[in-house]
Design a protein around this motif. Structure first.
Motif: not given
Length: 289
Positions: A281-285, A227-233, A258-259, A270-275
């Protein structure tokens, strides 16, 4: 506007200076790192600003031949200069000139376009026909940059607003009143059409952000939740690829920004990633505790 489009004594020195300034500005925008994904770099990619230059030259020329030659010389100077400055003062190599082939074709086409375009100044009912291709090209950019602006506000918003403003301004350069009215009607219909498409066919970026058994995500399957923290993305889901025999985390991004992306195992861990989402393009960490 009458002064700007028809009231200027556009001498050859002015055309040459204008071409040099346009080329230098465009090259600088192409080299600056802060212009990436902004409206300021769009002049290096699409036609909308160059159409404005062309109409400006046409309307301030003294004859069909004068218009044709001044349009041609303006583009013959400005376009190669864009590439030359990037090669001499930027990090680009000489192979960058390979992209000039596309713009050279359009430079050659300015000869007939400049000659025919001068008829915009004639008092004829059919002159709106000459303007239609310019309106269509501008509308194409309005839609392209409009979708990007709605996807990742405020990036490319200035380019989008510029195109819509141009669609309202250009019919005003026509001399014949009947033709001018027809051009305004066409332009308004184009604006309404573009506006409709902007909300009916918004920009989306479909991609994969993770694969099972990878170093970044480890082992997971379709029993996991994503899931995304904010579904609008956008939307995110896990899908199995039989050919590759692996699980993929697929996404459809509907907004840039950013979400956080959350990967949850069947036990609720849960594992959480900055997106960080961009256009294509995107960056995920992963966020480490």
């Amino acid at each position: 506007m009458k002064k700007l489009f028809g009231g200027i004594n556009l001498t050859w020195p002015k055309v040459i200076v204008m071409a040099i300034l346009a080329g230098v500005y465009t090259a600088v925008m192409a080299m600056m790192p802060w212009t990436v994904n902004t409206s300021f770099i769009d002049i290096t990619v699409t036609f909308e600003v160059w159409i404005l230059f062309g109409i400006f030259i046409i309307m301030n020329s003294k004859s069909n031949v004068d218009s044709m030659l001044k349009c041609f010389v303006f583009f013959l100077i400005s376009q190669p200069l864009v590439y030359l400055i990037q090669i001499l003062f930027g990090s680009a190599g000489w192979n960058l000139f390979g992209y000039y082939k596309y713009w050279f074709i359009w430079t050659i086409l300015t000869l007939p376009m400049g000659f025919i375009g001068y008829y915009l100044k004639k008092d004829k009912w059919w002159t709106f026909i000459i303007l239609v291709p310019m309106l269509v090209l501008t509308a194409s950019s309005a839609y392209g940059y409009g979708t990007k602006a709605l996807y990742w506000m405020p990036y490319h918003l200035l380019s989008s607003l510029f195109c819509f403003a141009a669609l309202l301004i250009y019919p005003g350069v026509i001399e014949n009143k009947k033709s001018k009215c027809v051009a305004y009607v066409i332009s308004l219909l184009i604006i309404c059409g573009v506006g409709f498409l902007l909300f009916q066919k918004p920009f989306e970026y479909k991609t994969t952000i993770g694969i099972s058994d990878s170093e970044e995500f480890g082992n997971f399957d379709d029993n996991y939740k994503v899931s995304f923290e904010d579904n609008k993305y956008g939307n995110v889901w896990i899908e199995y690829d039989q050919g590759l025999e692996a699980y993929f985390i697929n996404v459809t991004f509907k907004h840039g920004g950013k979400t956080k992306f959350i990967l949850e195992d069947p036990e609720g861990n849960k594992r959480t990633f900055d997106l960080d989402i961009r256009y294509t393009a995107f960056d995920i960490e992963e966020i480490k505790e």
